[in-house]
Design an enzyme around this catalytic site. Sequence first.
Site, mmCIF file in Angstrom:
data_model
loop_
_atom_site.group_PDB
_atom_site.id
_atom_site.type_symbol
_atom_site.label_atom_id
_atom_site.label_comp_id
_atom_site.label_asym_id
_atom_site.label_seq_id
_atom_site.Cartn_x
_atom_site.Cartn_y
_atom_site.Cartn_z
ATOM 1 N N LYS A 49 53.771 -12.617 -22.781
ATOM 2 C CA LYS A 49 53.581 -11.679 -23.891
ATOM 3 C C LYS A 49 53.265 -12.447 -25.177
ATOM 4 O O LYS A 49 52.370 -12.060 -25.932
ATOM 5 C CB LYS A 49 54.834 -10.794 -24.043
ATOM 6 C CG LYS A 49 54.992 -9.835 -22.863
ATOM 7 C CD LYS A 49 56.373 -9.210 -22.714
ATOM 8 C CE LYS A 49 56.424 -8.401 -21.414
ATOM 9 N NZ LYS A 49 57.746 -7.850 -21.087
ATOM 10 N N GLN A 93 63.543 -7.267 -23.575
ATOM 11 C CA GLN A 93 63.205 -7.522 -22.175
ATOM 12 C C GLN A 93 64.331 -7.080 -21.245
ATOM 13 O O GLN A 93 65.501 -7.413 -21.453
ATOM 14 C CB GLN A 93 62.911 -9.026 -21.978
ATOM 15 C CG GLN A 93 62.443 -9.403 -20.589
ATOM 16 C CD GLN A 93 61.075 -8.832 -20.214
ATOM 17 O OE1 GLN A 93 60.207 -8.625 -21.066
ATOM 18 N NE2 GLN A 93 60.880 -8.559 -18.948
ATOM 19 N N ASP A 116 57.581 -0.109 -25.807
ATOM 20 C CA ASP A 116 57.885 -0.025 -24.376
ATOM 21 C C ASP A 116 57.865 1.418 -23.872
ATOM 22 O O ASP A 116 57.804 1.655 -22.664
ATOM 23 C CB ASP A 116 59.294 -0.587 -24.119
ATOM 24 C CG ASP A 116 59.278 -1.900 -23.377
ATOM 25 O OD1 ASP A 116 58.307 -2.155 -22.643
ATOM 26 O OD2 ASP A 116 60.256 -2.657 -23.513
HETATM 27 N N1 GUN Z 1 61.156 -5.642 -17.364
HETATM 28 C C1 GUN Z 1 60.262 -5.336 -16.398
HETATM 29 N N2 GUN Z 1 59.285 -4.550 -16.887
HETATM 30 C C2 GUN Z 1 59.573 -4.359 -18.194
HETATM 31 C C3 GUN Z 1 58.931 -3.632 -19.237
HETATM 32 O O1 GUN Z 1 57.890 -2.985 -19.081
HETATM 33 N N3 GUN Z 1 59.536 -3.697 -20.449
HETATM 34 C C4 GUN Z 1 60.676 -4.378 -20.657
HETATM 35 N N4 GUN Z 1 61.210 -4.372 -21.879
HETATM 36 N N5 GUN Z 1 61.299 -5.053 -19.718
HETATM 37 C C5 GUN Z 1 60.744 -5.046 -18.490
#
Ligand code: GUN
Length: 291
Positions: A49, A93, A116
């Site tokens: 990211k 996350q 998200d």
């Molecule tokens: N862990 C796995 N996929 C995601 C996601 O799309 N967002 C977040 N914040 N954590 C994740």
Amino acid sequence: MELIDGNKIASDIAAELKAEVATFTGRRPCIALVRVGDDAASISYVKKKENMAAEIGMTSRLVLPPVSITQDELCALVDGLNADAGVDGILVQSPLPKPIDEVAVFRRIAAHKDVDGFHPLNLGKLAQEDPTGFVACTPAGIMELLRRTGVSLAGKHVVVLGRSLIVGKPAALLAVQRNQWANATVTICHSQTPDLASFTRQADVLIAAIGKAEFVTADMVKPGAVIIDVGVSRVPDATKKTGTRLTGDVHFPTVSKICSKITPMPGGVGPMTVAMLMKNTVKAYRQNNHV
Ligand code: GUN
């Protein structure tokens, strides 16, 4: 059989976003990336990211609280980012360490910075088909993969395997939306569904997000179906130096022989999730700053 190239489509989206961001005259869009503890997979995802944000010309702010952070402390940290005018989007996350109530943290993120799409307001906007909301990145990425490979879901039977907040539920809501690329008939199956294969065999488009390595085998798939593999699991493999390899929810060697299109793992859905997070952050920047 055609491979759906998530790397290529994600890099097309990154190039589009880079061109868009280059037109902004003020500060760059900024995403705060909060990672608690040292989960190996989370380290790698958050790094991706950061890298894509940099590639697009956005800024990112990495926040790394210790694994011992309490619920209250994490909420206070989120409050600080909510109040910070220099932050457009906030990502915490998942997974978070056991004692922390993850959904409570997702709710704490201000809805207008919730890139998200896990906040109840954004989930509600998804149900209401309100385009000002943020859609969770993995399901949004799946829709984008389908659209950019010319697969309309209209009139199709989409079977979603998995009912998570992050993928299954929002993917089903997107597929039934009233628009040209959606308009699907949708079935959601999960670990408690009896005779699961009788449903998956009806799928014109199968979205596998059940979190079980190589769960979907050829006998569960209608010949000619489109297969979207969302799973990421590490399995033992004696032929690899590390003794393990990554695989999806789909048994690729057999399913790829009978389907019409399939996402590989890696290189399918994963890179799209990162691209859609950046797209949501640019959207937040525009909406919050009236750009
Ligand atoms: N862990 C796995 N996929 C995601 C996601 O799309 N967002 C977040 N914040 N954590 C994740």
